[in-house]
Design an enzyme around this catalytic site. Structure first.
Site, PDB file in Angstrom:
ATOM      1  N   GLY A  38       0.789  -1.238   0.000  1.00  0.00           N
ATOM      2  CA  GLY A  38       0.000   0.000   0.000  1.00  0.00           C
ATOM      3  C   GLY A  38       0.813   1.275   0.000  1.00  0.00           C
ATOM      4  N   GLU A 187      -3.333  19.973   6.809  1.00  0.00           N
ATOM      5  CA  GLU A 187      -4.141  18.828   7.273  1.00  0.00           C
ATOM      6  C   GLU A 187      -3.729  18.430   8.699  1.00  0.00           C
ATOM      7  OE1 GLU A 187      -4.241  15.521   4.540  1.00  0.00           O
ATOM      8  OE2 GLU A 187      -5.285  16.671   2.994  1.00  0.00           O
ATOM      9  N   GLY A 272       7.417  19.628   1.498  1.00  0.00           N
ATOM     10  CA  GLY A 272       7.387  18.881   0.248  1.00  0.00           C
ATOM     11  C   GLY A 272       8.000  17.507   0.418  1.00  0.00           C
ATOM     12  N   HIS A 444     -32.162  19.649  -3.992  1.00  0.00           N
ATOM     13  CA  HIS A 444     -32.256  20.638  -2.930  1.00  0.00           C
ATOM     14  C   HIS A 444     -32.683  19.949  -1.643  1.00  0.00           C
ATOM     15  CE1 HIS A 444     -33.115  24.334  -0.802  1.00  0.00           C
ATOM     16  NE2 HIS A 444     -34.287  23.827  -0.446  1.00  0.00           N
TER      17      HIS A 444
HETATM   18  P1  FAD Z   1       4.302   5.345  -2.641  1.00  0.00           P
HETATM   19  O1  FAD Z   1       2.937   5.302  -2.110  1.00  0.00           O
HETATM   20  O2  FAD Z   1       5.300   6.204  -1.947  1.00  0.00           O
HETATM   21  O3  FAD Z   1       4.804   3.840  -2.641  1.00  0.00           O
HETATM   22  C1  FAD Z   1       6.093   3.498  -3.000  1.00  0.00           C
HETATM   23  C2  FAD Z   1       6.413   2.155  -2.400  1.00  0.00           C
HETATM   24  O4  FAD Z   1       7.609   1.668  -2.983  1.00  0.00           O
HETATM   25  C3  FAD Z   1       6.683   2.204  -0.889  1.00  0.00           C
HETATM   26  O5  FAD Z   1       5.898   1.257  -0.230  1.00  0.00           O
HETATM   27  C4  FAD Z   1       8.153   1.868  -0.759  1.00  0.00           C
HETATM   28  O6  FAD Z   1       8.463   1.148   0.411  1.00  0.00           O
HETATM   29  C5  FAD Z   1       8.367   1.008  -1.995  1.00  0.00           C
HETATM   30  N1  FAD Z   1       9.756   0.966  -2.450  1.00  0.00           N
HETATM   31  C6  FAD Z   1      10.583   2.020  -2.694  1.00  0.00           C
HETATM   32  N2  FAD Z   1      11.758   1.584  -3.181  1.00  0.00           N
HETATM   33  C7  FAD Z   1      11.680   0.234  -3.239  1.00  0.00           C
HETATM   34  C8  FAD Z   1      12.567  -0.775  -3.670  1.00  0.00           C
HETATM   35  N3  FAD Z   1      13.766  -0.499  -4.177  1.00  0.00           N
HETATM   36  N4  FAD Z   1      12.135  -2.055  -3.592  1.00  0.00           N
HETATM   37  C9  FAD Z   1      10.916  -2.371  -3.100  1.00  0.00           C
HETATM   38  N5  FAD Z   1      10.041  -1.445  -2.706  1.00  0.00           N
HETATM   39  C10 FAD Z   1      10.415  -0.162  -2.772  1.00  0.00           C
HETATM   40  N6  FAD Z   1      -2.371  11.799  -1.896  1.00  0.00           N
HETATM   41  C11 FAD Z   1      -3.660  11.900  -2.240  1.00  0.00           C
HETATM   42  O7  FAD Z   1      -3.994  11.795  -3.421  1.00  0.00           O
HETATM   43  N7  FAD Z   1      -4.643  12.102  -1.306  1.00  0.00           N
HETATM   44  C12 FAD Z   1      -4.333  12.250   0.000  1.00  0.00           C
HETATM   45  O8  FAD Z   1      -5.226  12.431   0.823  1.00  0.00           O
HETATM   46  C13 FAD Z   1      -2.981  12.171   0.394  1.00  0.00           C
HETATM   47  N8  FAD Z   1      -2.649  12.309   1.678  1.00  0.00           N
HETATM   48  C14 FAD Z   1      -1.338  12.206   2.036  1.00  0.00           C
HETATM   49  C15 FAD Z   1      -1.005  12.381   3.372  1.00  0.00           C
HETATM   50  C16 FAD Z   1       0.304  12.298   3.772  1.00  0.00           C
HETATM   51  C17 FAD Z   1       0.646  12.486   5.231  1.00  0.00           C
HETATM   52  C18 FAD Z   1       1.317  11.999   2.831  1.00  0.00           C
HETATM   53  C19 FAD Z   1       2.739  11.849   3.260  1.00  0.00           C
HETATM   54  C20 FAD Z   1       1.001  11.822   1.494  1.00  0.00           C
HETATM   55  C21 FAD Z   1      -0.328  11.942   1.086  1.00  0.00           C
HETATM   56  N9  FAD Z   1      -0.705  11.812  -0.244  1.00  0.00           N
HETATM   57  C22 FAD Z   1      -2.011  11.938  -0.601  1.00  0.00           C
HETATM   58  C23 FAD Z   1       0.291  11.543  -1.300  1.00  0.00           C
HETATM   59  C24 FAD Z   1       0.277  10.046  -1.657  1.00  0.00           C
HETATM   60  O9  FAD Z   1       0.541   9.290  -0.504  1.00  0.00           O
HETATM   61  C25 FAD Z   1       1.306   9.767  -2.734  1.00  0.00           C
HETATM   62  O10 FAD Z   1       1.110  10.625  -3.830  1.00  0.00           O
HETATM   63  C26 FAD Z   1       1.188   8.330  -3.204  1.00  0.00           C
HETATM   64  O11 FAD Z   1       1.373   7.435  -2.140  1.00  0.00           O
HETATM   65  C27 FAD Z   1       2.204   8.040  -4.302  1.00  0.00           C
HETATM   66  O12 FAD Z   1       2.071   6.710  -4.700  1.00  0.00           O
HETATM   67  P2  FAD Z   1       3.283   5.912  -5.341  1.00  0.00           P
HETATM   68  O13 FAD Z   1       2.729   4.582  -5.691  1.00  0.00           O
HETATM   69  O14 FAD Z   1       3.944   6.710  -6.381  1.00  0.00           O
HETATM   70  O15 FAD Z   1       4.363   5.767  -4.170  1.00  0.00           O
HETATM   71  P1  NAI Z   2       3.465  20.912  -0.323  1.00  0.00           P
HETATM   72  O1  NAI Z   2       4.240  21.090  -1.549  1.00  0.00           O
HETATM   73  O2  NAI Z   2       2.002  20.765  -0.379  1.00  0.00           O
HETATM   74  O3  NAI Z   2       3.709  22.155   0.647  1.00  0.00           O
HETATM   75  C1  NAI Z   2       4.982  22.545   1.049  1.00  0.00           C
HETATM   76  C2  NAI Z   2       4.880  23.977   1.523  1.00  0.00           C
HETATM   77  O4  NAI Z   2       6.086  24.308   2.168  1.00  0.00           O
HETATM   78  C3  NAI Z   2       4.698  24.968   0.378  1.00  0.00           C
HETATM   79  O5  NAI Z   2       3.646  25.836   0.692  1.00  0.00           O
HETATM   80  C4  NAI Z   2       6.038  25.665   0.293  1.00  0.00           C
HETATM   81  O6  NAI Z   2       5.936  27.009  -0.153  1.00  0.00           O
HETATM   82  C5  NAI Z   2       6.494  25.595   1.741  1.00  0.00           C
HETATM   83  N1  NAI Z   2       7.936  25.631   1.937  1.00  0.00           N
HETATM   84  C6  NAI Z   2       8.894  25.026   1.199  1.00  0.00           C
HETATM   85  N2  NAI Z   2      10.117  25.258   1.747  1.00  0.00           N
HETATM   86  C7  NAI Z   2       9.898  26.004   2.856  1.00  0.00           C
HETATM   87  C8  NAI Z   2      10.754  26.554   3.858  1.00  0.00           C
HETATM   88  N3  NAI Z   2      12.070  26.350   3.816  1.00  0.00           N
HETATM   89  N4  NAI Z   2      10.203  27.281   4.850  1.00  0.00           N
HETATM   90  C9  NAI Z   2       8.865  27.485   4.903  1.00  0.00           C
HETATM   91  N5  NAI Z   2       8.001  26.991   3.985  1.00  0.00           N
HETATM   92  C10 NAI Z   2       8.526  26.252   2.987  1.00  0.00           C
HETATM   93  O7  NAI Z   2       4.178  19.706   0.439  1.00  0.00           O
HETATM   94  P2  NAI Z   2       3.728  18.858   1.709  1.00  0.00           P
HETATM   95  O8  NAI Z   2       2.650  19.546   2.438  1.00  0.00           O
HETATM   96  O9  NAI Z   2       4.977  18.508   2.424  1.00  0.00           O
HETATM   97  O10 NAI Z   2       3.144  17.561   1.038  1.00  0.00           O
HETATM   98  C11 NAI Z   2       3.975  16.761   0.172  1.00  0.00           C
HETATM   99  C12 NAI Z   2       3.180  16.156  -0.916  1.00  0.00           C
HETATM  100  O11 NAI Z   2       2.288  15.189  -0.417  1.00  0.00           O
HETATM  101  C13 NAI Z   2       2.384  17.191  -1.652  1.00  0.00           C
HETATM  102  O12 NAI Z   2       2.979  17.403  -2.893  1.00  0.00           O
HETATM  103  C14 NAI Z   2       1.029  16.607  -1.830  1.00  0.00           C
HETATM  104  O13 NAI Z   2       0.762  16.407  -3.169  1.00  0.00           O
HETATM  105  C15 NAI Z   2       1.062  15.261  -1.113  1.00  0.00           C
HETATM  106  N6  NAI Z   2      -0.034  15.257  -0.158  1.00  0.00           N
HETATM  107  C16 NAI Z   2      -1.299  15.268  -0.640  1.00  0.00           C
HETATM  108  C17 NAI Z   2      -2.374  15.322   0.199  1.00  0.00           C
HETATM  109  C18 NAI Z   2      -3.732  15.381  -0.369  1.00  0.00           C
HETATM  110  O14 NAI Z   2      -3.898  15.129  -1.552  1.00  0.00           O
HETATM  111  N7  NAI Z   2      -4.756  15.691   0.408  1.00  0.00           N
HETATM  112  C19 NAI Z   2      -2.217  15.339   1.655  1.00  0.00           C
HETATM  113  C20 NAI Z   2      -0.834  15.366   2.054  1.00  0.00           C
HETATM  114  C21 NAI Z   2       0.195  15.303   1.163  1.00  0.00           C
END
Ligand code: FAD
Ligand code: NAI
Length: 466
Positions: A38, A187, A272, A444
């Site tokens: 996952g 969040e 980020g 509505h």
């Molecule tokens: P990942 O989910 O990062 O999966 C990569 C997998 O590859 C990992 O399990 C890792 O262990 C594995 N892996 C890496 N290298 C190797 C290797 N060499 N061999 C074997 N396995 C390996 N996105 C949304 O759209 N909605 C959200 O609400 C949302 N909320 C988020 C909240 C948080 C706190 C965070 C951190 C992220 C959130 N995101 C959200 C972003 C979302 O999690 C990512 O965009 C998404 O997981 C990317 O999917 P992926 O398959 O590219 O990689």
């Molecule tokens: P983000 O890119 O959303 O936000 C990072 C923020 O940090 C930006 O506003 C940027 O201007 C600021 N920033 C960068 N450097 C800084 C510094 N040195 N000092 C102060 N501010 C600084 O990245 P975030 O929140 O870490 O999330 C990472 C990724 O995970 C995002 O790209 C997002 O797509 C994904 N994600 C998606 C969610 C969703 O879809 N609901 C929830 C959580 C994460």
């Protein structure tokens, strides 16, 4: 072990790619270095953060709104241990679900780090050092991303933390300092603000959630200020020091002025995420990174024609549903089909309350393109449904082409925006005009009436209820 397709990484990109490959008749393997499938999304991202967002929102409603609804209860208390445990149960149910789907689709799961030997050979090294060698015709890299640390203040994972630790805290922070007012900062910042932490957000740019339409950042700031969150926008963080149980953050206003010093007990760094390729052995197949990401062409093919890459590890938004679309797209290409992804119509959502959801162009982008556009907006406070639920914060903003009336962007902040944005995606996929949507019947009383009204406002400046 011989496969048609091997997927490295089991996040939403990887597991969805694997399922689609299996559906298309390919003998498929998936490699995951952790014991649960996952990826980031299910284990330490989308799912656990939403579980805590929901729990903390219940607490917030119980303390702030129940009395007005006529529900009198003894002051509720947060049981953080139970909140985190429930989050863990939600994660477990989801990751177990992926394991079930792998079995159901006869996808072979290999646990360990996947590393290229050559373009058709991958070694999987398990935690105990045991190596299994797979041979494969095609490879899909879906290794995702990791949190980016501040260069001068690495995560100590105790006081200077990333989202991963913020999902597992053992105590409610007294003062949580959040660096980065993007998606994670807002969040997880709002989770702790709702359950009693003082939360201060320090953001480098002049707006929160700066990649979204500017109106959304402004409105979100107004709403979350009501939770007691404090903001320092336009501030550059210069130092973060962890001293025992205290964290000291220093920042300077970008445009000059008085330097800031904040003292808290936890500092969440959410500036980020960076693509993750450690241990993949890309050098063995001659793939060179471009600014940390794996370069791909329009068909998600790397510089090696049998190796594809998808999700957070390639260009574009780091979103689970974007990774999923790319997984399906690559599987179908391998099967000789001609799939297509419209990246403009990948929605973005922030799961604060009110939620923020966006699709298409922002007003800032349209201005930059010199496009002639119209704006229609409608506030939640004019909706009967919103008054009934006491969710009156927010608005719907629709951007449409001035001449053709085609919807170019939809931006919503308000209750249930995350689900409502699907209507914007559908309308834009079918290239609807604002008038098309305005003339459709919307039930509505619903929040969706704000979308209809905003479209009425955009098409001819004639909303009914305003
Ligand atoms: P990942 O989910 O990062 O999966 C990569 C997998 O590859 C990992 O399990 C890792 O262990 C594995 N892996 C890496 N290298 C190797 C290797 N060499 N061999 C074997 N396995 C390996 N996105 C949304 O759209 N909605 C959200 O609400 C949302 N909320 C988020 C909240 C948080 C706190 C965070 C951190 C992220 C959130 N995101 C959200 C972003 C979302 O999690 C990512 O965009 C998404 O997981 C990317 O999917 P992926 O398959 O590219 O990689
Ligand atoms: P983000 O890119 O959303 O936000 C990072 C923020 O940090 C930006 O506003 C940027 O201007 C600021 N920033 C960068 N450097 C800084 C510094 N040195 N000092 C102060 N501010 C600084 O990245 P975030 O929140 O870490 O999330 C990472 C990724 O995970 C995002 O790209 C997002 O797509 C994904 N994600 C998606 C969610 C969703 O879809 N609901 C929830 C959580 C994460």
């Amino acid at each position: 072990m011989q496969y048609n397709v091997t997927v490295i990484g089991s996040g939403p990109g990887g597991y969805v790619a694997a399922i689609r490959c299996a559906q298309l008749g390919f003998k498929t393997a998936i490699i995951e270095k952790y014991n649960t499938l996952g990826g980031t999304c299910l284990n330490v991202g989308c799912i656990p953060s939403k579980a805590l967002l929901d729990s903390s929102e219940h607490f917030h409603n119980a303390t702030q709104h129940f009395a007005e609804h006529g529900i009198d209860i003894a002051p509720p208390k947060v049981n953080l241990t139970q909140m985190i445990k429930r989050k863990g149960d939600v994660v477990k149910a989801n990751v177990d679900g992926i394991a079930y789907l792998m079995k159901k689709n006869k996808i072979e799961v290999h646990t360990g780090v996947g590393s290229f030997v050559d373009k058709n050979t991958i070694n999987v090294t398990a935690a105990d050092g045991k190596v299994t060698t797979l041979t494969t015709e095609k490879v899909i890299i879906a290794t995702g991303s990791k949190p980016t640390p501040l260069p001068f203040a690495p995560f100590d994972k105790k006081r200077i933390i990333s989202s991963t630790e913020a999902l597992e805290l053992k105590e409610i922070p007294k003062h949580l300092i959040v660096i980065g007012g993007g998606v994670i900062g807002m969040e997880l910042g709002s989770v702790y603000a709702r359950i009693g932490s003082k939360v201060t957000v320090v953001e480098f740019l002049d707006s929160l959630i700066p990649t979204m339409d500017g109106t959304m950042g402004k409105e979100l700031q107004k709403s979350t200020k009501k939770l007691g969150m404090d903001f320092y926008l336009g501030h550059k963080v210069t130092a973060v020091e962890s001293k025992g149980k205290e964290v000291v953050v220093k920042a300077e206003p970008k445009n000059g002025g008085t330097a800031l010093e904040l003292k808290g007990d936890y500092c969440l760094v959410s500036i980020g995420r960076r693509p993750y390729t450690d241990g993949l052995g890309l050098e063995k197949v001659g793939i060179t990174l471009d600014k940390g990401r794996i370069p791909v062409d329009d068909h998600l093919r790397t510089t090696v024609d049998t190796i594809y890459a998808i999700g957070d590890v390639v260009r574009g938004a780091m979103l689970a549903h974007k990774a999923e679309e790319e997984g399906v797209c690559v599987a179908e290409q391998i099967a000789g089909q001609k799939p297509h992804i419209n990246y403009l119509l990948i929605p973005g959502v922030v799961y604060t309350w009110p939620e923020v959801a966006s699709v298409g162009y922002t007003e800032e982008q349209l201005k930059e393109q010199g496009r002639v556009y119209k704006v229609g907006s409608f506030p939640y406070k004019a909706l009967g449904r919103a008054r009934a639920s006491m969710d009156t914060d927010g608005l719907v903003k629709v951007l449409a082409d001035k001449q053709t009336d085609e919807i170019l962007g939809m931006h919503i902040i308000g209750a249930r925006a995350a689900d409502m944005i699907a209507a914007g995606v559908t309308a834009m996929e079918f290239r609807a005009s604002a008038e098309d949507v305005a003339r459709m019947s919307h039930a509505h009383p619903t929040y969706m009436e704000a979308v209809k009204e905003a479209c009425l406002a955009a098409t001819a400046n004639r909303p009914i209820h305003m």
